[in-house]
Design an enzyme around this catalytic site. Structure first.
Site, PDB file in Angstrom:
ATOM      1  N   LYS A   1      37.948  29.593  17.393  1.00 54.85           N
ATOM      2  CA  LYS A   1      37.032  30.108  16.378  1.00 54.85           C
ATOM      3  C   LYS A   1      36.626  31.518  16.764  1.00 54.85           C
ATOM      4  O   LYS A   1      36.024  31.740  17.816  1.00 54.85           O
ATOM      5  CB  LYS A   1      35.814  29.192  16.303  1.00 54.85           C
ATOM      6  CG  LYS A   1      34.763  29.669  15.318  1.00 54.85           C
ATOM      7  CD  LYS A   1      33.660  28.647  15.149  1.00 54.85           C
ATOM      8  CE  LYS A   1      32.567  29.176  14.253  1.00 54.85           C
ATOM      9  NZ  LYS A   1      31.492  28.197  14.059  1.00 54.85           N
TER      10      LYS A   1
ATOM     11  N   ARG B   1      27.121  36.219  17.510  1.00 58.51           N
ATOM     12  CA  ARG B   1      27.715  35.081  18.205  1.00 58.51           C
ATOM     13  C   ARG B   1      28.870  35.484  19.114  1.00 58.51           C
ATOM     14  O   ARG B   1      29.686  34.656  19.515  1.00 58.51           O
ATOM     15  CB  ARG B   1      28.216  34.052  17.190  1.00 58.51           C
ATOM     16  CG  ARG B   1      27.163  33.579  16.208  1.00 58.51           C
ATOM     17  CD  ARG B   1      27.470  32.167  15.728  1.00 58.51           C
ATOM     18  NE  ARG B   1      26.922  31.838  14.426  1.00 58.51           N
ATOM     19  CZ  ARG B   1      25.639  31.686  14.159  1.00 58.51           C
ATOM     20  NH1 ARG B   1      24.735  31.863  15.093  1.00 58.51           N
ATOM     21  NH2 ARG B   1      25.239  31.365  12.932  1.00 58.51           N
TER      22      ARG B   1
ATOM     23  N   LYS C   1      40.166  29.193  12.936  1.00 57.58           N
ATOM     24  CA  LYS C   1      39.173  29.635  11.967  1.00 57.58           C
ATOM     25  C   LYS C   1      38.770  31.061  12.262  1.00 57.58           C
ATOM     26  O   LYS C   1      38.477  31.356  13.421  1.00 57.58           O
ATOM     27  CB  LYS C   1      37.979  28.701  12.103  1.00 57.58           C
ATOM     28  CG  LYS C   1      36.825  29.017  11.225  1.00 57.58           C
ATOM     29  CD  LYS C   1      35.711  28.085  11.548  1.00 57.58           C
ATOM     30  CE  LYS C   1      34.496  28.548  10.784  1.00 57.58           C
ATOM     31  NZ  LYS C   1      33.292  27.919  11.217  1.00 57.58           N
TER      32      LYS C   1
HETATM   33  C1  PBG Z   1      28.566  26.538  12.348  1.00 58.93           C
HETATM   34  C2  PBG Z   1      29.653  26.927  11.423  1.00 58.93           C
HETATM   35  C3  PBG Z   1      29.892  28.160  10.794  1.00 58.93           C
HETATM   36  C4  PBG Z   1      30.968  27.950   9.946  1.00 58.93           C
HETATM   37  C5  PBG Z   1      31.366  26.638  10.097  1.00 58.93           C
HETATM   38  N1  PBG Z   1      30.558  26.025  11.029  1.00 58.93           N
HETATM   39  C6  PBG Z   1      29.157  29.432  10.851  1.00 58.93           C
HETATM   40  C7  PBG Z   1      29.236  30.290  12.034  1.00 58.93           C
HETATM   41  O1  PBG Z   1      29.865  30.000  13.046  1.00 58.93           O
HETATM   42  O2  PBG Z   1      28.578  31.325  11.969  1.00 58.93           O
HETATM   43  C8  PBG Z   1      31.551  28.968   9.021  1.00 58.93           C
HETATM   44  C9  PBG Z   1      32.249  28.417   7.830  1.00 58.93           C
HETATM   45  C10 PBG Z   1      32.502  29.386   6.748  1.00 58.93           C
HETATM   46  O3  PBG Z   1      32.297  30.607   6.879  1.00 58.93           O
HETATM   47  O4  PBG Z   1      32.939  28.919   5.677  1.00 58.93           O
HETATM   48  N2  PBG Z   1      28.568  27.138  13.577  1.00 58.93           N
END
Ligand code: PBG
Length: 335
Positions: free
Chosen positions: A207, A229, A260
């Site tokens: 991610k 983050r 992701k």
């Molecule tokens: C929670 C999470 C996020 C997303 C999925 N789970 C946000 C992030 O990490 O800031 C993003 C999903 C999306 O943008 O559709 N941590």
């Protein structure tokens, strides 16, 4: 002196790939990748209350649903043979605290929604996103130490509480998204100790710290109140680091892994597909959704064709399944 030009047919290539493209039936016969309903998972934003279907300004066409409205949406997914949903809870400010404890309440939003879906649609897969940013008052994905950095051991303990409460509610899959080192092992251990060995783990293994989550943070009210983050999500510049993340999560017991965002990271998706025999999923995130939707609303792109092409590309790159806010519309288009 005159030269004779070769006859036109002499200039023609012997191999003409176009022979196989001329007719729709030939194209359909030879198509290498096809999208189908069973490729998709639908993300759902949950809010407390009744009869609520609240528009999200950053994501036109996506809504926050109270549980009754979520059940209707699940019905639409089931009718289209979409195999599962991914649940996110969105709670009001007064329910948030420094640890995100609302996320592991046995009567929490995701927990109640899971029970309701289980009862009404027993065959629909319920996946719970396991994280804290929607539940913490500071918006970070876990507990913070005094210096503002994330306290990972404390966060892992809470993640175990959260995972256990999701398992008790009846989820099929837990999807940790906080990029906490050791998160898969922590969840696997607590699930197995409580005899929930049937619950699977879909790790957000790779991610990236992406600008494409912008609309989600508005939808889920989960933007960090300070900082960003980057201290836990991956640097978009890195590829080999993704292989290390993959190896660690598989070793810790992940059943499936996720990349992701999706479209800006198709190379990584392909790399993971080639490096592991576990299912690899891709998340077409909020920014990818809103970008396509906005371009279509502005008359710049044709929605159906561009969305289908983006999803086909994600599948072609190697995704076994795709999490997409377009899931319902896509199945209608495919039909
Ligand atoms: C929670 C999470 C996020 C997303 C999925 N789970 C946000 C992030 O990490 O800031 C993003 C999903 C999306 O943008 O559709 N941590």
């Amino acid at each position: 002196m005159s030269t004779t030009l070769p006859m036109p047919h002499r200039l023609m290539a012997r191999h003409q790939p176009r022979r196989l493209r001329r007719r729709p039936s030939m194209r359909s016969l030879l198509r290498e990748t096809q999208l189908q309903a069973s490729d998709f998972l639908l993300p759902i934003f949950l809010v407390d209350g009744e009869g609520i279907r609240e528009a999200i300004s950053s994501m036109p066409g996506v809504y926050r649903h109270s549980i009754d409205s979520c059940l209707k949406l699940c019905g639409e997914a089931v009718a289209r043979r979409i195999p599962g949903v991914l649940l996110f809870g969105v709670v009001p400010a007064q329910c948030k605290d420094a640890a995100g404890s609302a996320s592991w309440a046995s009567d929490g939003l995701v927990q109640r929604a899971t029970r309701a879906i289980r009862e009404r649609y027993p065959d629909l897969l319920v996946i719970a996103d396991a994280c804290f940013c929607e539940y913490t008052d500071h918006g970070h994905c876990g507990v913070l130490a005094a210096d503002g950095d994330r306290d990972d051991p404390a966060t892992l303990e809470n993640l175990q509480r959260q995972a256990l409460s999701y398992a008790e509610a009846g989820v099929d899959v837990i999807a940790p998204s906080g990029m906490v080192d050791g998160m898969v092992l922590a969840i696997r251990e607590v699930l197995d100790a409580a005899r929930y060995e049937r619950v699977a783990i879909l790790s957000y293994a790779v991610k990236y710290a992406s600008a494409f989550y912008g609309p989600f943070r508005d939808a889920a009210d989960s933007a960090p109140s300070f900082g960003d983050r980057r201290a836990y999500q991956m640097d978009p510049a890195n590829r080999r680091e993704a292989f290390r993340e993959l190896a660690l999560d598989l070793e810790e017991g992940a059943d499936m892994v996720m990349v992701k965002p999706a479209m800006p990271y198709l190379d990584i998706l392909r790399d993971l597909r080639e490096r592991c025999d576990f299912p690899v999923l891709a998340y077409q995130v909020s920014g990818e959704y809103s970008m396509l939707r906005a371009a279509a609303d502005a008359g710049v792109l044709e929605l159906e064709r561009s969305v289908l092409e983006s999803l086909l590309a994600i599948k072609r790159a190697g995704a076994d399944a795709i999490i997409s806010y377009f899931a319902i519309e896509v199945v209608d288009w495919l039909d």
